[in-house]
Design a protein around this motif. Structure first.
Motif, short mmCIF file in Angstrom:
data_model
loop_
_atom_site.label_atom_id
_atom_site.label_comp_id
_atom_site.label_asym_id
_atom_site.label_seq_id
_atom_site.Cartn_x
_atom_site.Cartn_y
_atom_site.Cartn_z
N GLU A 136 2.47 -47.14 27.14
CA GLU A 136 1.45 -47.28 28.19
C GLU A 136 2.04 -47.81 29.51
O GLU A 136 1.43 -47.69 30.56
N THR A 137 3.25 -48.38 29.47
CA THR A 137 3.88 -48.89 30.70
C THR A 137 5.02 -47.99 31.17
O THR A 137 5.78 -48.35 32.06
N GLY A 138 5.16 -46.82 30.55
CA GLY A 138 6.21 -45.89 30.94
C GLY A 138 7.33 -45.87 29.92
O GLY A 138 7.20 -46.41 28.81
N ARG A 139 8.45 -45.28 30.31
CA ARG A 139 9.57 -45.16 29.38
C ARG A 139 10.72 -46.09 29.74
O ARG A 139 11.43 -46.58 28.88
N ASP A 140 10.89 -46.32 31.02
CA ASP A 140 12.02 -47.12 31.47
C ASP A 140 11.73 -48.61 31.40
O ASP A 140 10.59 -49.05 31.52
N ARG A 141 12.79 -49.37 31.22
CA ARG A 141 12.70 -50.83 31.25
C ARG A 141 13.35 -51.27 32.55
O ARG A 141 14.52 -50.96 32.80
N VAL A 142 12.59 -51.98 33.39
CA VAL A 142 13.07 -52.42 34.69
C VAL A 142 13.04 -53.94 34.72
O VAL A 142 12.05 -54.55 34.34
N GLU A 143 14.15 -54.54 35.15
CA GLU A 143 14.23 -55.99 35.19
C GLU A 143 14.93 -56.44 36.47
O GLU A 143 15.95 -55.88 36.86
N MET A 144 14.35 -57.44 37.13
CA MET A 144 14.96 -58.01 38.32
C MET A 144 15.89 -59.14 37.90
O MET A 144 15.50 -60.01 37.13
N LEU A 145 17.11 -59.09 38.42
CA LEU A 145 18.13 -60.06 38.06
C LEU A 145 18.63 -60.79 39.31
O LEU A 145 18.62 -60.21 40.40
N ILE A 146 19.07 -62.01 39.13
CA ILE A 146 19.65 -62.76 40.24
C ILE A 146 20.83 -63.59 39.75
O ILE A 146 20.80 -64.13 38.65
N SER A 147 21.84 -63.60 40.57
CA SER A 147 22.95 -64.51 40.38
C SER A 147 22.79 -65.53 41.50
O SER A 147 22.92 -65.19 42.66
N PRO A 148 22.45 -66.77 41.18
CA PRO A 148 22.12 -67.74 42.22
C PRO A 148 23.31 -68.22 43.04
O PRO A 148 23.12 -68.80 44.12
N ALA A 149 24.54 -67.96 42.59
CA ALA A 149 25.72 -68.40 43.32
C ALA A 149 26.89 -67.48 43.00
O ALA A 149 26.92 -66.82 41.96
N SER A 150 27.86 -67.45 43.90
CA SER A 150 29.04 -66.62 43.70
C SER A 150 29.69 -66.93 42.36
O SER A 150 29.82 -68.09 41.97
N GLY A 151 30.08 -65.87 41.65
CA GLY A 151 30.78 -66.04 40.39
C GLY A 151 29.89 -66.26 39.19
O GLY A 151 30.37 -66.31 38.06
N GLU A 152 28.59 -66.41 39.41
CA GLU A 152 27.65 -66.61 38.30
C GLU A 152 27.14 -65.26 37.82
O GLU A 152 26.95 -64.33 38.59
N GLU A 153 26.89 -65.17 36.53
CA GLU A 153 26.36 -63.94 35.94
C GLU A 153 24.91 -63.74 36.37
O GLU A 153 24.13 -64.68 36.45
N ALA A 154 24.57 -62.50 36.67
CA ALA A 154 23.18 -62.18 37.00
C ALA A 154 22.31 -62.30 35.76
O ALA A 154 22.66 -61.78 34.71
N MET A 155 21.21 -63.02 35.88
CA MET A 155 20.30 -63.26 34.77
C MET A 155 18.89 -62.87 35.20
O MET A 155 18.59 -62.82 36.39
N PRO A 156 17.98 -62.66 34.24
CA PRO A 156 16.60 -62.33 34.60
C PRO A 156 15.96 -63.44 35.45
O PRO A 156 16.08 -64.62 35.14
N ILE A 157 15.34 -63.04 36.52
CA ILE A 157 14.71 -63.99 37.44
C ILE A 157 13.73 -64.90 36.70
O ILE A 157 13.70 -66.10 36.94
N ALA A 158 12.96 -64.32 35.81
CA ALA A 158 11.95 -65.09 35.08
C ALA A 158 12.55 -66.23 34.27
O ALA A 158 11.87 -67.22 34.01
N ARG A 159 13.82 -66.12 33.90
CA ARG A 159 14.45 -67.15 33.06
C ARG A 159 15.17 -68.23 33.85
O ARG A 159 15.26 -69.36 33.38
N ILE A 160 15.73 -67.90 35.02
CA ILE A 160 16.60 -68.88 35.66
C ILE A 160 16.21 -69.34 37.05
O ILE A 160 16.70 -70.35 37.52
N ALA A 161 15.34 -68.61 37.73
CA ALA A 161 15.04 -68.95 39.13
C ALA A 161 14.11 -70.16 39.23
O ALA A 161 13.12 -70.26 38.50
N SER A 162 14.45 -71.09 40.12
CA SER A 162 13.58 -72.24 40.40
C SER A 162 12.42 -71.78 41.27
O SER A 162 12.42 -70.66 41.80
N GLY A 163 11.45 -72.65 41.46
CA GLY A 163 10.31 -72.33 42.32
C GLY A 163 10.74 -72.00 43.73
O GLY A 163 10.26 -71.05 44.35
N GLY A 164 11.68 -72.78 44.27
CA GLY A 164 12.17 -72.54 45.62
C GLY A 164 12.93 -71.23 45.72
O GLY A 164 12.78 -70.48 46.70
#
Length: 168
Positions: free
Chosen positions: A28-56
């Motif tokens: 019902e949501t389609g076929r593809d899985r789409v996820e936004m990722l962020i690496s908060p600093a140089s050299g850090e692995e990109a992780m799902p925004i929902a898991r690692i991003a602070s409010g700011g």
């Protein structure tokens, strides 16, 4: 473009990307899985925004996305609640400028505690609580002229002539 905006918003070294995976079958949501990722600093692995991003970080990422999409986005009003979380100084001034730029395309409502951001507004309101008839009520007051200067001076850390000069 989002990464460049993040750098201007005090998140230099942060990297935003979107990951897409083809699924095996449709749902019902389609076929593809789409996820936004962020690496908060140089050299850090990109992780799902929902898991690692602070409010700011979430607030600044949303602002960066809105800056990039401003001309195409059909949403008439954008609300930013404490987009200033965890920042100050020069970054606050940049955020104020970015919000002001967004107001060319959208109505922007921003709740802030920083005078650098409030000073960029076309219209400023003060929200305060008072007691009426034994109950606490929240009130809204539009600030103009000297009242706006006084509020910006208060936001700067008090009153006094130095704060008033700076607020002007």
């Amino acid at each position: 473009e989002v990464n460049a905006e993040l750098g201007e918003l005090g998140m230099s070294g942060a990297t935003f990307r979107v990951a897409m995976e083809n699924g095996d079958r449709f749902s019902e949501t389609g076929r593809d899985r789409v996820e936004m990722l962020i690496s908060p600093a140089s050299g850090e692995e990109a992780m799902p925004i929902a898991r690692i991003a602070s409010g700011g970080e979430l607030s600044r990422l949303m602002l960066a996305l809105k800056m990039v999409l401003a001309r195409a986005d059909q949403v008439p009003t954008l609300v930013f609640d404490e987009v200033d979380s965890g920042i100050g100084g020069v970054t606050a001034g940049r955020i104020g400028e970015k919000l002001s730029g967004l107001s060319a395309y959208h109505q922007v409502v921003c709740v802030t505690h920083l005078p650098q951001i409030a000073a960029c507004a076309d219209v400023q309101f003060r929200i305060f609580r008072s007691e009426e008839g034994g109950r606490t009520v929240t009130q809204l007051e539009e600030l103009q002229g000297e009242g706006r200067v006084e509020e910006l001076a208060r936001m700067l850390g008090g009153g006094g002539e130095s704060a008033s000069r700076h607020a002007r």
